[in-house]
Write an enzyme that holds these catalytic residues in place. Structure first.
Site, short mmCIF file in Angstrom:
data_model
loop_
_atom_site.label_atom_id
_atom_site.label_comp_id
_atom_site.label_asym_id
_atom_site.label_seq_id
_atom_site.Cartn_x
_atom_site.Cartn_y
_atom_site.Cartn_z
CG HIS A 1 6.54 0.93 -8.99
ND1 HIS A 1 7.34 0.11 -9.72
CD2 HIS A 1 6.04 0.17 -7.99
CE1 HIS A 1 7.33 -1.11 -9.18
NE2 HIS A 1 6.54 -1.09 -8.13
C1 LIG Z 1 0.55 -5.23 -6.50
C2 LIG Z 1 1.68 -4.37 -6.02
C3 LIG Z 1 2.98 -4.85 -6.06
C4 LIG Z 1 4.05 -4.08 -5.63
N1 LIG Z 1 5.30 -4.61 -5.64
C5 LIG Z 1 6.35 -3.86 -5.24
C6 LIG Z 1 7.66 -4.40 -5.22
O1 LIG Z 1 7.88 -5.56 -5.57
N2 LIG Z 1 8.69 -3.61 -4.83
C7 LIG Z 1 8.50 -2.32 -4.45
O2 LIG Z 1 9.47 -1.65 -4.13
N3 LIG Z 1 7.25 -1.80 -4.42
C8 LIG Z 1 6.17 -2.54 -4.81
N4 LIG Z 1 4.92 -2.00 -4.76
C9 LIG Z 1 4.76 -0.65 -4.25
C10 LIG Z 1 4.76 -0.66 -2.73
O3 LIG Z 1 3.77 -1.52 -2.28
C11 LIG Z 1 4.53 0.74 -2.21
O4 LIG Z 1 5.57 1.56 -2.71
C12 LIG Z 1 4.59 0.84 -0.71
O5 LIG Z 1 3.86 -0.19 -0.10
C13 LIG Z 1 4.08 2.19 -0.29
O6 LIG Z 1 4.08 2.34 1.10
P1 LIG Z 1 3.45 3.64 1.72
O7 LIG Z 1 3.54 3.49 3.18
O8 LIG Z 1 4.06 4.84 1.10
O9 LIG Z 1 1.92 3.67 1.24
P2 LIG Z 1 0.74 2.60 1.42
O10 LIG Z 1 1.26 1.26 1.60
O11 LIG Z 1 -0.18 2.86 0.31
O12 LIG Z 1 0.08 3.03 2.78
C14 LIG Z 1 -0.68 4.18 2.90
C15 LIG Z 1 -1.78 3.93 3.92
O13 LIG Z 1 -2.40 5.15 4.20
C16 LIG Z 1 -3.78 4.95 4.33
N5 LIG Z 1 -4.44 6.23 4.05
C17 LIG Z 1 -4.49 6.88 2.85
N6 LIG Z 1 -5.19 8.01 2.98
C18 LIG Z 1 -5.59 8.09 4.28
C19 LIG Z 1 -6.33 9.06 5.00
N7 LIG Z 1 -6.80 10.16 4.41
N8 LIG Z 1 -6.56 8.82 6.31
C20 LIG Z 1 -6.08 7.70 6.92
N9 LIG Z 1 -5.37 6.77 6.27
C21 LIG Z 1 -5.12 6.96 4.96
C22 LIG Z 1 -4.09 3.88 3.33
O14 LIG Z 1 -5.29 3.21 3.65
C23 LIG Z 1 -2.86 2.99 3.41
O15 LIG Z 1 -3.03 1.94 4.32
C24 LIG Z 1 3.82 -2.77 -5.18
C25 LIG Z 1 2.52 -2.28 -5.13
C26 LIG Z 1 1.46 -3.06 -5.54
C27 LIG Z 1 0.08 -2.53 -5.46
#
Ligand SMILES: Cc1cc2nc3c(=O)[nH]c(=O)nc-3n(C[C@H](O)[C@H](O)[C@H](O)COP(=O)(O)OP(=O)(O)OC[C@H]3O[C@@H](n4cnc5c(N)ncnc54)[C@H](O)[C@@H]3O)c2cc1C
Ligand code: SF4
Lengths: 570, 249
Positions: free
Chosen positions: A500
């Site tokens: 987080h």
């Molecule tokens: C084990 C675990 C448990 C969790 N449990 C919870 C929960 O219960 N509740 C909650 O609210 N949150 C939880 N979280 C947090 C939650 O998963 C994240 O807040 C959320 O998934 C983030 O989404 P996002 O789209 O911002 O980023 P991400 O899901 O990280 O997606 C970003 C994507 O961008 C891609 N990327 C990065 N850089 C580049 C680049 N330069 N070029 C191309 N692609 C790129 C990555 O490969 C990735 O697929 C948890 C996280 C983990 C790891």
């Protein structure tokens, strides 16, 4: 020489929850959307043999490959920053679904207090409650303004819950699905907290209590409580994830294309606009320029900040002068809690990522802070996520950590130990920020992102106070031995804490103190949107993604509007 | 495993007919390498106090992917057994196949740190900055095992595997407290890794060559891979469930 590719309406960098939501909404509205994702495609069929703790939970199969890219870390500015060589403190996502594939699914709306934290804290406690070093600020939106977007997110995921918490913001609609099963372990927490005069309720969950079809027609199944959830993909399609919801929704429109193994290295800026992104095919090493009317960064907190920094978009925050907004207000999560050792055996190995009960009596400003040396607090929960044997070896503090005594104790306690945890809020501090590292590089020759972060006095005070609360609850639950978490000292990158991470590309009402406006539109480039928990000016007392999702829906609305009329959305 | 049995008896026959006293086998070379397959009735005074050579004979896929000589493998085996010893609850690390698990891991991605950032410059750093060594896990294990042996010779004038359990513990404790010097890494770091790897071997799915017969899971009351608990999760009573591995799917 990079090959320039034909222009699309919207290019989305990263296909986790944020990228998926933006892609689905824009594609539904008729925009041609291209998603670039550095990782690989994956789906439910890839999770059929996923009940493998070693590969997935210990060796991080679904997470970021650090040999290509990582960050550097230091606790303060005088310390040389060094690379985070192994994953541990937080687990960065990679591949279709991002972290949304292997998340737990706790699904929260930040409190009304969070969005107006500066105003409300000043009003109630005066302007000097925290020192000037804490860069507290309002978010530029209110809870009420975000309410419909929260609901949209919850409807898309089919969140299971009950609206009985007296402390959270008003909900216009009930939860899409009823709460999960209240197990004997949860009931222990429920009756203890009730007895103590608190207000327990079922934790809102993205592991669904019953089969559900969302408004876009995507089907989510009902959770089997299999106990391999956090850090695993769901083999039932019962944990809401981008690859079973927003991604198929986007695909259905025929307006959406995904390109995997495509690592974006630059956002190309021309005047007060951006023209597209540069990316590498990670297999061939070929470089491409993808032109686009709108660029959306949805590559998580770290790379959203990094891509802006390497592309020279916005002004880097400087802790000496306080100038600059990019990289500012990096926050984390403070995790008070207690462990209880019981006599009776319990089914601790069964569970689901978001199976739990919570009290909000010590979250936000739900309790009086007049005589306390900190603000905010956290949601206190018991969760039953499924204990697994490699990583769960509970032993009381005075027990040896290896050898005969260790073996006996860790085996005995495996089914006799419960934990109460808190998602504690994290306040921004002028010395906690993100910037570019001047020494270490990624596989593509770009500087690594540098994190300067340590816990603050505020964090330590909050941690101590809430830990005591959790210990008392655990005693009331009947544990024969209760241990509170050790007081926090310096932030340590070793040992999982939480994924987080927040801040660095914060939102706000003015370009003077934020990177993006309340539609997550960049103040310096009107066709650039930056979406994720990086937008949070501080981190609240809950897991972030519910709030991230709501902001993403609001941003999508802004992008669609911008595509028609252009200009600043505020 | 009939195949295995046949091999064993061949080796046993070889030992018998080679005319070499079992005691003389310890210490390496082709013949020493067979000690791991030695027989139960061979508990002579010169047999190491640590690993009973017969302990490994149960393992289905004996053979090395990473280790080269038996001495190093026995040092590893004995160290893991001290960390996770056999007791009245059930088998220890050796019977669970943990040394074979570690052997396999060191030969692969884990051993070569292929998913980790391994670019320099390298610096020691603060403890809060985590792993900063230029060494891979394979490097650390190799050196750590050499150092265990070295320390045994220094303190007790004997090989690690020939020590009394208490003597082994003394050395392992010294490692855990970082009292032994290592090059490019620390003894405490090696010990932590060894401890983690031991638990990983005891409790991972048997397909990784540890957790033999799922006995690690059985001891702990963990049912391994189950498809669903929906029918029982609301039950008050503790559910004793026979474990299942992924291979049994
Ligand atoms: C084990 C675990 C448990 C969790 N449990 C919870 C929960 O219960 N509740 C909650 O609210 N949150 C939880 N979280 C947090 C939650 O998963 C994240 O807040 C959320 O998934 C983030 O989404 P996002 O789209 O911002 O980023 P991400 O899901 O990280 O997606 C970003 C994507 O961008 C891609 N990327 C990065 N850089 C580049 C680049 N330069 N070029 C191309 N692609 C790129 C990555 O490969 C990735 O697929 C948890 C996280 C983990 C790891
Ligand atoms: S606990 Fe439920 S949601 Fe989580 S992986 Fe298992 S079945 Fe899926």
């Amino acid at each position: 020489m990079a090959t320039t590719l034909p222009k699309v309406d919207v290019v989305v960098v990263g296909l986790g929850w944020t990228g998926g939501i933006i892609a689905a909404e824009c594609a539904k509205a008729g925009l041609k959307v291209l998603g670039l994702e550095r990782g690989e495609a994956r789906n439910t069929e890839d999770y059929l043999k996923v009940h493998d703790e070693y590969r997935y939970a210990v060796r991080y199969e679904l997470m970021q490959n650090l040999s290509k890219e990582t960050i550097t870390i230091r606790n303060h500015r005088k310390m040389p920053a060094l690379p985070m060589r192994q994953l541990s403190s937080f687990l960065l996502g990679e591949g279709l679904g991002g972290s949304g594939t292997h998340w737990n699914g706790h699904s929260w709306r930040f409190l009304p207090y969070d969005f107006q934290i500066k105003t409300m804290t000043d009003e109630k406690y005066g302007p000097n409650k925290l020192s000037k070093d804490y860069l507290l600020q309002d978010w530029g939106v209110t809870y009420d303004e975000l309410e419909p977007y929260f609901y949209k997110y919850e409807q898309t995921l089919g969140i299971s819950g009950e609206d009985t918490n007296p402390f959270w913001g008003k909900r216009a609609q009930p939860f899409p699905t009823p709460p999960m099963k209240k197990t004997p372990i949860l009931k222990k927490f429920e009756s203890a907290t009730k007895k103590m005069g608190y207000n327990p309720f079922m934790l809102p969950s993205a592991n669904l209590s019953e089969p559900y079809t969302n408004p876009d027609g995507a089907a989510i199944n009902s959770c089997q409580y299999c106990g391999f959830c956090e850090r695993f993909g769901c083999e039932y399609g019962a944990k809401s994830s981008p690859e079973i919801t927003v991604i198929p929704t986007a695909e259905k429109t025929n307006n959406f294309e995904m390109r995997f193994r495509s690592n974006v290295v630059e956002v190309i800026k021309n005047g007060n606009k951006v023209s597209g992104v540069k990316y590498l095919d990670t297999l061939s090493g070929e470089e491409f320029i993808q032109e686009a009317e709108v660029v959306v960064l949805s590559s998580y907190v770290m790379n959203n900040a990094k891509l802006l920094m390497v592309s020279n978009i916005g002004e880097q925050y400087n802790p000496d002068t306080g100038r600059g907004t990019l990289g500012k207000n990096y926050c984390y999560q403070i995790l008070p809690g207690a462990t209880g050792y019981f006599d009776e055996q319990m089914n601790t190995f069964m569970g689901a990522g978001a199976l739990g009960m919570t009290i909000d009596d010590f979250n936000g400003d739900n309790f009086d802070h007049s005589d306390l040396n900190f603000i905010h607090g956290g949601s206190i929960s018991i969760t039953q996520t499924g204990s697994r044997p490699i990583e769960t070896n509970p032993i009381p503090r005075d027990t040896p950590t290896w050898g005969a005594e260790f073996k006996k104790n860790s085996i005995h306690n495996f089914t006799r130990t419960l934990g109460i945890g808190t998602q504690g809020a994290s306040m921004p501090h002028k010395e906690n920020f993100l910037s570019l590292d001047s020494t270490y590089k990624d596989a593509y020759g770009l500087p690594l992102l540098q994190m300067t972060y340590n816990f603050t006095e505020q964090d330590r005070a909050l941690h101590k106070y809430i830990t005591e609360v959790t210990q008392n609850i655990m005693k009331e639950m009947g544990a024969k031995t209760v241990e509170g978490k050790n007081p926090i000292t310096d932030y340590d990158i070793v040992g999982y804490q939480t994924t987080h991470n927040t801040g660095g590309t914060i939102m706000g009402a003015s370009p003077d103190n934020s990177v993006v406006n309340t539609y997550l539109q960049h103040w310096d480039a009107e066709n650039l949107f930056v979406v994720g928990a990086g937008n949070f000016p501080h981190n609240g007392g809950y897991n972030p993604t519910g709030t991230v999702g709501a902001l993403a829906y609001k941003s999508a609305e802004g992008i669609i509007k911008y595509s028609k009329s252009g200009g600043s959305l505020v | 495993m009939p195949e295995e049995k046949k091999n064993l008896s061949t080796r046993r026959d070889f030992l018998k007919t080679s005319g070499v006293a079992a005691g003389a086998l310890i210490g390496g070379g082709l013949i020493g390498g067979l000690v791991g397959y030695n027989v139960n009735d061979n508990k002579s005074a010169t047999t190491p106090k640590g690993t009973s050579p017969s302990d490994h004979t149960q393992h289905a896929n004996a053979g090395f992917q990473f280790f080269k000589n038996n001495r190093d493998f026995e040092v590893l085996s004995n160290a893991t057994e001290r960390i996770f010893p056999k007791d009245d609850l059930g088998p220890g690390a050796i019977e669970l196949g943990v040394p074979y698990f570690i052997d396999r891991q060191l030969a692969g991605q884990y051993g070569s740190n292929s998913k980790e950032y391994m670019h320099g410059p390298f610096a020691v750093g603060a403890p809060t900055q985590g792993y900063q060594s230029r060494l891979t896990r394979a490097d650390v294990f190799k050196q750590g095992i050499e150092k265990l042996e070295e320390e045994a010779n220094k303190r007790f004038d004997n090989g690690f595997s020939s020590l009394e359990p208490e003597q082994m513990d003394e050395i392992l404790t010294a490692f855990s407290k970082d009292e032994v010097k290592m090059s490019g890494t620390t003894a405490a770091f090696f010990f932590r890794m060894l401890r983690s790897a031991t638990l990983e071997g005891a409790y991972s799915d048997p397909m990784y060559s540890g957790n033999n017969n799922m006995d690690g899971w059985r001891m702990k009351g963990f049912p391994g891979h189950q498809m669903s608990y929906i029918a029982v999760i609301e039950k008050e009573e503790f559910q004793k469930i026979e474990p299942k591995s992924l291979g049994s799917m």
